[in-house]
Design a protein around this motif. Structure first.
Motif, PDB file in Angstrom:
ATOM      1  N   PHE A 107       0.838  -1.198   0.000  1.00  0.00           N
ATOM      2  CA  PHE A 107       0.000   0.000   0.000  1.00  0.00           C
ATOM      3  C   PHE A 107       0.876   1.253   0.000  1.00  0.00           C
ATOM      4  CE2 PHE A 107      -1.958   3.344   2.636  1.00  0.00           C
ATOM      5  CZ  PHE A 107      -3.050   3.658   1.837  1.00  0.00           C
ATOM      6  N   VAL A 108       1.956   1.206   0.766  1.00  0.00           N
ATOM      7  CA  VAL A 108       2.908   2.322   0.784  1.00  0.00           C
ATOM      8  C   VAL A 108       3.505   2.518  -0.602  1.00  0.00           C
ATOM      9  CG1 VAL A 108       5.139   3.091   1.692  1.00  0.00           C
ATOM     10  CG2 VAL A 108       3.457   2.063   3.225  1.00  0.00           C
ATOM     11  N   ARG A 109       3.919   1.425  -1.234  1.00  0.00           N
ATOM     12  CA  ARG A 109       4.525   1.520  -2.563  1.00  0.00           C
ATOM     13  C   ARG A 109       3.543   2.104  -3.586  1.00  0.00           C
ATOM     14  NH1 ARG A 109       8.815  -1.393  -3.861  1.00  0.00           N
ATOM     15  NH2 ARG A 109       8.251  -3.055  -2.401  1.00  0.00           N
ATOM     16  N   ILE A 110       2.305   1.605  -3.535  1.00  0.00           N
ATOM     17  CA  ILE A 110       1.294   2.100  -4.470  1.00  0.00           C
ATOM     18  C   ILE A 110       1.094   3.599  -4.298  1.00  0.00           C
ATOM     19  CG2 ILE A 110      -1.175   2.036  -5.027  1.00  0.00           C
ATOM     20  CD1 ILE A 110      -1.106  -0.971  -4.382  1.00  0.00           C
ATOM     21  N   GLY A 111       1.032   4.046  -3.029  1.00  0.00           N
ATOM     22  CA  GLY A 111       0.825   5.469  -2.772  1.00  0.00           C
ATOM     23  C   GLY A 111       1.941   6.341  -3.307  1.00  0.00           C
ATOM     24  N   TYR A 112       3.186   5.941  -3.063  1.00  0.00           N
ATOM     25  CA  TYR A 112       4.313   6.743  -3.529  1.00  0.00           C
ATOM     26  C   TYR A 112       4.433   6.720  -5.046  1.00  0.00           C
ATOM     27  CZ  TYR A 112       6.225   7.710   1.095  1.00  0.00           C
ATOM     28  OH  TYR A 112       6.417   8.177   2.366  1.00  0.00           O
ATOM     29  N   LEU A 113       4.283   5.554  -5.668  1.00  0.00           N
ATOM     30  CA  LEU A 113       4.413   5.477  -7.128  1.00  0.00           C
ATOM     31  C   LEU A 113       3.253   6.182  -7.818  1.00  0.00           C
ATOM     32  CD1 LEU A 113       5.738   1.847  -7.721  1.00  0.00           C
ATOM     33  CD2 LEU A 113       7.004   4.004  -7.730  1.00  0.00           C
ATOM     34  N   LEU A 114       2.076   6.187  -7.187  1.00  0.00           N
ATOM     35  CA  LEU A 114       0.941   6.912  -7.759  1.00  0.00           C
ATOM     36  C   LEU A 114       1.250   8.398  -7.858  1.00  0.00           C
ATOM     37  CD1 LEU A 114      -2.005   6.613  -8.748  1.00  0.00           C
ATOM     38  CD2 LEU A 114      -2.733   7.065  -6.402  1.00  0.00           C
ATOM     39  N   ARG A 115       1.934   8.922  -6.865  1.00  0.00           N
ATOM     40  CA  ARG A 115       2.312  10.337  -6.886  1.00  0.00           C
ATOM     41  C   ARG A 115       3.404  10.620  -7.902  1.00  0.00           C
ATOM     42  NH1 ARG A 115       3.121  12.229  -0.777  1.00  0.00           N
ATOM     43  NH2 ARG A 115       4.644  10.537  -0.837  1.00  0.00           N
ATOM     44  N   GLU A 116       4.081   9.570  -8.374  1.00  0.00           N
ATOM     45  CA  GLU A 116       5.112   9.741  -9.396  1.00  0.00           C
ATOM     46  C   GLU A 116       4.582   9.463 -10.801  1.00  0.00           C
ATOM     47  OE1 GLU A 116       8.079  10.984  -8.755  1.00  0.00           O
ATOM     48  OE2 GLU A 116       7.489  11.105  -6.631  1.00  0.00           O
ATOM     49  N   GLY A 117       3.272   9.260 -10.903  1.00  0.00           N
ATOM     50  CA  GLY A 117       2.667   9.078 -12.214  1.00  0.00           C
ATOM     51  C   GLY A 117       2.484   7.639 -12.643  1.00  0.00           C
TER      52      GLY A 117
END
Length: 322
Positions: A107-117
């Motif tokens: 979930f953490v990974r998804i959140g950070y990568l989502l903010r990177e596009g």
């Protein structure tokens, strides 16, 4: 008039809420994990341990986060993300996974990568591929289990063969699914998700990327083995290479079981089972606790720092673009 470069207010609020939830979840989960651990036994084991070997184990564990990020760097070709940021994301994700219920790290990974596009579909697809490569990275080390005179019990040899067989089937599926998909003939949300997921596998179809991700997985497993060997050496335990590989295999297989935060309980049970024929129960438990601690404890502060550092970098980027 709002600047076109500034992020929408609801996005800023969402980012703050996600960041706050991440810190709270990691802090609460850490408390739960330490509360359930036998700290007195762990303390006694640490007092008898050679700290030089424990330091080597912790360094190997830390380095393995970088090799995991290398795998992500090879798969994420569009959009490209700076490697140092991928390393920070890996530390943050592993810290959350180490002390929280299953899935929190992703979930953490998804959140950070989502903010990177990077869309959720792409991230989830690549997470599954990365998990496959992580499991595949252990296969070369199974040679030590299969060789004659390895000294490991028959059940471990059987599990190793079954493990390799399952991965062989998965390899065939990955190769077939990763073929370039045709655009869906009819509209539909599910068809679009499947199409996007198969499209995300585009980089994996390239032999160079496949080899890079595989090499990163093998390097990660080699570092895991070095850490396990260093912990055994620090405690003065006579564990052979084959037994250490069985320990890693048992922990890997136990990952599919429901577990408490940080694999508390299932990790120790897996290690105890793998060393039952070699170590006494007390020695096996000491090895399991120290091995688990060297995986979890270094990741927590480094992951918390990575979370804060990544957020600072993100906010700085937003200010510069506005």
């Amino acid at each position: 008039m709002t600047s076109t470069g500034s992020p929408p207010k609801d996005h800023r609020t969402r980012d703050r809420v996600i960041r706050a939830l991440l810190f709270v979840a990691v802090g609460v989960s850490l408390t739960v994990t330490l509360w359930g651990m036998d700290l007195s036994r762990l303390g006694a084991a640490l007092k008898a341990a050679d700290w030089r070997w424990l330091l080597l184990a912790a360094l190997a564990n830390t380095a393995s986060q970088t090799t995991r990020a290398m795998g992500w760097n090879a798969m994420l070709t569009a959009p490209r993300i700076r490697f140092p940021l991928l390393v920070r994301i890996e530390f943050a994700a592993q810290a959350a996974a180490a002390v929280s219920p299953e899935g929190m790290g992703e979930f953490v990974r998804i959140g950070y990568l989502l903010r990177e596009g990077v869309t959720r579909t792409v991230t989830v697809t690549l997470m599954l591929v990365r998990k496959y490569f992580s499991s595949l990275g252990l296969v070369p080390f199974l040679v030590f289990v299969w060789r004659p005179g390895s000294g490991v019990p028959g059940w471990a040899v059987t599990v190793a063969w079954l493990y390799a067989a399952v991965l062989a089937v998965e390899t065939v599926l990955v190769v077939r699914v990763s073929r370039a998909p045709a655009a869906p003939a009819r509209e539909g949300r599910l068809r679009k998700v499947v199409f996007d997921a198969r499209t995300a596998l585009g980089p994996v179809r390239r032999p160079r990327v496949f080899a890079e991700v595989g090499a990163a997985a093998v390097a990660t497993r080699a570092l895991d083995f070095i850490a396990a060997a260093a912990v055994a050496r620090s405690l003065g335990l006579p564990l052979s290479v084959a037994v250490l590989v069985v320990v890693l295999l048992s922990v890997e297989v136990s990952n599919v079981l429901p577990t408490l935060p940080g694999q508390l309980g299932t990790f120790e049970a897996a290690v105890l089972g793998a060393t039952a024929g070699t170590l006494g129960q007390a020695e096996g438990l000491a090895f399991a606790l120290v091995l688990h601690a060297q995986q979890v404890l270094p990741q927590i502060p480094l992951g918390m720092i990575a979370m804060a550092d990544t957020s600072i970098l993100r906010n700085r980027s937003k200010r510069n673009s506005s």
